[in-house]
Design a protein around this motif. Structure first.
Motif, PDB file in Angstrom:
ATOM      1  N   MET A 119       0.827  -1.197   0.000  1.00  0.00           N
ATOM      2  CA  MET A 119       0.000   0.000   0.000  1.00  0.00           C
ATOM      3  C   MET A 119       0.869   1.258   0.000  1.00  0.00           C
ATOM      4  O   MET A 119       0.492   2.295  -0.579  1.00  0.00           O
ATOM      5  CB  MET A 119      -0.914  -0.020   1.227  1.00  0.00           C
ATOM      6  CG  MET A 119      -2.027   1.007   1.205  1.00  0.00           C
ATOM      7  SD  MET A 119      -3.317   0.670  -0.017  1.00  0.00           S
ATOM      8  CE  MET A 119      -4.264  -0.604   0.820  1.00  0.00           C
ATOM      9  N   SER A 124      -2.001   8.202  -3.804  1.00  0.00           N
ATOM     10  CA  SER A 124      -3.288   8.406  -3.143  1.00  0.00           C
ATOM     11  C   SER A 124      -4.413   8.105  -4.117  1.00  0.00           C
ATOM     12  O   SER A 124      -4.399   8.544  -5.268  1.00  0.00           O
ATOM     13  CB  SER A 124      -3.391   9.853  -2.664  1.00  0.00           C
ATOM     14  OG  SER A 124      -4.628  10.072  -2.023  1.00  0.00           O
ATOM     15  N   VAL A 127      -5.037   1.648  -6.249  1.00  0.00           N
ATOM     16  CA  VAL A 127      -5.728   0.399  -5.896  1.00  0.00           C
ATOM     17  C   VAL A 127      -4.732  -0.739  -5.685  1.00  0.00           C
ATOM     18  O   VAL A 127      -3.859  -0.977  -6.531  1.00  0.00           O
ATOM     19  CB  VAL A 127      -6.734   0.001  -6.998  1.00  0.00           C
ATOM     20  CG1 VAL A 127      -7.402  -1.336  -6.660  1.00  0.00           C
ATOM     21  CG2 VAL A 127      -7.792   1.083  -7.173  1.00  0.00           C
ATOM     22  N   LEU A 175      -7.061  -4.641   6.163  1.00  0.00           N
ATOM     23  CA  LEU A 175      -7.531  -3.755   5.097  1.00  0.00           C
ATOM     24  C   LEU A 175      -8.344  -2.596   5.661  1.00  0.00           C
ATOM     25  O   LEU A 175      -8.308  -1.480   5.117  1.00  0.00           O
ATOM     26  CB  LEU A 175      -8.351  -4.548   4.081  1.00  0.00           C
ATOM     27  CG  LEU A 175      -7.552  -5.588   3.282  1.00  0.00           C
ATOM     28  CD1 LEU A 175      -8.490  -6.447   2.437  1.00  0.00           C
ATOM     29  CD2 LEU A 175      -6.503  -4.922   2.402  1.00  0.00           C
ATOM     30  N   SER A 179      -6.788   0.972   4.307  1.00  0.00           N
ATOM     31  CA  SER A 179      -7.442   1.518   3.120  1.00  0.00           C
ATOM     32  C   SER A 179      -8.659   2.362   3.467  1.00  0.00           C
ATOM     33  O   SER A 179      -9.210   2.269   4.566  1.00  0.00           O
ATOM     34  CB  SER A 179      -7.859   0.373   2.194  1.00  0.00           C
ATOM     35  OG  SER A 179      -8.897  -0.393   2.766  1.00  0.00           O
ATOM     36  N   SER A 180      -9.076   3.167   2.507  1.00  0.00           N
ATOM     37  CA  SER A 180     -10.296   3.963   2.667  1.00  0.00           C
ATOM     38  C   SER A 180     -11.528   3.160   2.282  1.00  0.00           C
ATOM     39  O   SER A 180     -12.634   3.443   2.722  1.00  0.00           O
ATOM     40  CB  SER A 180     -10.216   5.229   1.812  1.00  0.00           C
ATOM     41  OG  SER A 180     -10.063   4.907   0.443  1.00  0.00           O
ATOM     42  N   ASP A 181     -11.337   2.144   1.450  1.00  0.00           N
ATOM     43  CA  ASP A 181     -12.433   1.266   1.050  1.00  0.00           C
ATOM     44  C   ASP A 181     -11.836  -0.018   0.493  1.00  0.00           C
ATOM     45  O   ASP A 181     -10.742   0.005  -0.087  1.00  0.00           O
ATOM     46  CB  ASP A 181     -13.309   1.947  -0.009  1.00  0.00           C
ATOM     47  CG  ASP A 181     -14.611   1.193  -0.259  1.00  0.00           C
ATOM     48  OD1 ASP A 181     -15.029   0.406   0.620  1.00  0.00           O
ATOM     49  OD2 ASP A 181     -15.207   1.381  -1.332  1.00  0.00           O
ATOM     50  N   PHE A 182     -12.534  -1.138   0.667  1.00  0.00           N
ATOM     51  CA  PHE A 182     -12.016  -2.395   0.131  1.00  0.00           C
ATOM     52  C   PHE A 182     -13.162  -3.368  -0.106  1.00  0.00           C
ATOM     53  O   PHE A 182     -14.253  -3.228   0.440  1.00  0.00           O
ATOM     54  CB  PHE A 182     -10.968  -3.025   1.064  1.00  0.00           C
ATOM     55  CG  PHE A 182     -11.508  -3.504   2.381  1.00  0.00           C
ATOM     56  CD1 PHE A 182     -11.963  -4.810   2.541  1.00  0.00           C
ATOM     57  CD2 PHE A 182     -11.558  -2.647   3.471  1.00  0.00           C
ATOM     58  CE1 PHE A 182     -12.461  -5.246   3.755  1.00  0.00           C
ATOM     59  CE2 PHE A 182     -12.056  -3.079   4.693  1.00  0.00           C
ATOM     60  CZ  PHE A 182     -12.510  -4.386   4.840  1.00  0.00           C
ATOM     61  N   THR A 253      -9.594  -6.140  -3.314  1.00  0.00           N
ATOM     62  CA  THR A 253      -9.103  -4.867  -3.859  1.00  0.00           C
ATOM     63  C   THR A 253      -9.286  -3.825  -2.764  1.00  0.00           C
ATOM     64  O   THR A 253     -10.283  -3.854  -2.013  1.00  0.00           O
ATOM     65  CB  THR A 253      -9.859  -4.446  -5.118  1.00  0.00           C
ATOM     66  OG1 THR A 253     -11.252  -4.289  -4.827  1.00  0.00           O
ATOM     67  CG2 THR A 253      -9.676  -5.469  -6.230  1.00  0.00           C
ATOM     68  N   ALA A 254      -8.337  -2.907  -2.654  1.00  0.00           N
ATOM     69  CA  ALA A 254      -8.383  -1.899  -1.594  1.00  0.00           C
ATOM     70  C   ALA A 254      -7.853  -0.571  -2.135  1.00  0.00           C
ATOM     71  O   ALA A 254      -6.884  -0.543  -2.888  1.00  0.00           O
ATOM     72  CB  ALA A 254      -7.550  -2.346  -0.400  1.00  0.00           C
ATOM     73  N   VAL A 255      -8.489   0.505  -1.727  1.00  0.00           N
ATOM     74  CA  VAL A 255      -8.136   1.847  -2.206  1.00  0.00           C
ATOM     75  C   VAL A 255      -7.318   2.572  -1.146  1.00  0.00           C
ATOM     76  O   VAL A 255      -7.666   2.579   0.035  1.00  0.00           O
ATOM     77  CB  VAL A 255      -9.418   2.663  -2.518  1.00  0.00           C
ATOM     78  CG1 VAL A 255      -9.051   4.066  -3.011  1.00  0.00           C
ATOM     79  CG2 VAL A 255     -10.271   1.939  -3.549  1.00  0.00           C
ATOM     80  N   LYS A 256      -6.220   3.197  -1.582  1.00  0.00           N
ATOM     81  CA  LYS A 256      -5.395   3.958  -0.647  1.00  0.00           C
ATOM     82  C   LYS A 256      -6.057   5.329  -0.388  1.00  0.00           C
ATOM     83  O   LYS A 256      -6.354   6.035  -1.333  1.00  0.00           O
ATOM     84  CB  LYS A 256      -4.002   4.176  -1.204  1.00  0.00           C
ATOM     85  CG  LYS A 256      -3.082   4.947  -0.261  1.00  0.00           C
ATOM     86  CD  LYS A 256      -1.658   4.915  -0.736  1.00  0.00           C
ATOM     87  CE  LYS A 256      -0.766   5.692   0.218  1.00  0.00           C
ATOM     88  NZ  LYS A 256       0.651   5.645  -0.177  1.00  0.00           N
TER      89      LYS A 256
END
Length: 256
Positions: A119, A124, A127, A175, A179-182, A253-256
């Motif tokens: 990550m 920013s 993914v 996660l 992350s902000s969302d996953f 999948t995860a968003v930074k």
């Protein structure tokens, strides 16, 4: 553990590559400019990323010289380099919009640290996309451990394989922190194998490898045969002569 064998690995190229397609299709990234494929192997997963994101710069990295040479030969239009995911993240030149890893991180220890570092090389909003084989409760996986730990082999194979995979709950919590969302999901693939012994062929390139690497050719064949005899009841031959090889895989999948 000795170097990986790209030729053995690619005997089941279609089946091994399908999870890469399934993972890449879930990535919600708009016009990514830089992508890294960690544990790219012989480049089959990197080629999937190139098809999905044709305008991006894509770098494939792997610990195995054999795999990297095969990838460079088969996909000369992409960049590949040797990389040790336990210690080389600070050597990467710049950050990425997608960090992708298909069927690799199960070989690497300390997944909390590893996922943090993966990550960490994302821009920013970038993914992280990962697929992990979840085979530990499957008959083939159990058979290898039972044979290796049995009276016949435990003195010859002086180690117990360390498994680095965490539970689904542990990945969920990591996660949440990183992350902000996953999104997480699991798929069980029903691979059509031409014979029962094809499952041994599959595992020669992966799960059997740590054991075969330390055995003589004669002992390799004997160890494989002992595993084969143990798994046969669990993989019955279907009416058409094929065998169902069930293979669960965890994705996220995860968003930074």
């Amino acid at each position: 553990m000795g170097d990986w064998n790209s030729e053995q690995y690619l005997k089941f190229k279609k089946e091994r590559t399908q999870p890469s397609f399934d993972l890449a299709e879930k990535i919600e990234a708009v016009n990514p400019k830089r992508i890294i494929d960690i544990g790219c192997g012989p480049g089959n997963s990197t080629a999937v990323l190139k098809k999905q994101f044709p305008d991006a710069y894509i770098l494939g990295v792997d610990f195995s010289p054999n795999m990297i040479e095969k990838a460079k030969t088969d996909y000369p239009d992409m960049d590949f380099m040797l990389f040790d995911a336990e210690k080389d993240f600070d050597k990467l030149n710049g950050n990425f919009d997608i960090v992708f890893s298909n069927a690799c991180i199960q070989w690497i220890p300390n997944h909390r640290k590893l996922l943090t570092e993966m990550m960490g090389v994302l821009n920013s909003g970038g993914v992280l996309a990962v697929q992990i084989p979840f085979q530990f409760d499957q008959p083939m996986h159990k058979a290898i451990q039972q044979v290796a730990a049995g009276v016949k082999w435990k003195e010859i194979i002086p180690f117990e394989r360390v498994f680095n995979i965490l539970s689904e709950n542990e990945y969920f919590d990591i996660l949440c922190e990183l992350s902000s969302d996953f999104t997480m999901w699991k798929t069980v693939y029903f691979h059509r194998m031409p014979s029962q012994f094809s499952i041994i062929e599959w595992y020669r390139a992966t799960g059997l490898k740590p054991y075969l690497d330390i055995l003589s050719d004669k002992m390799k064949a004997e160890f494989e045969n002992d595993v084969f005899e143990k798994i046969k009841p669990f993989y019955p031959v279907q009416q058409n002569g094929e065998v169902i090889f069930r293979f669960p895989r965890l994705f996220f999948t995860a968003v930074k």
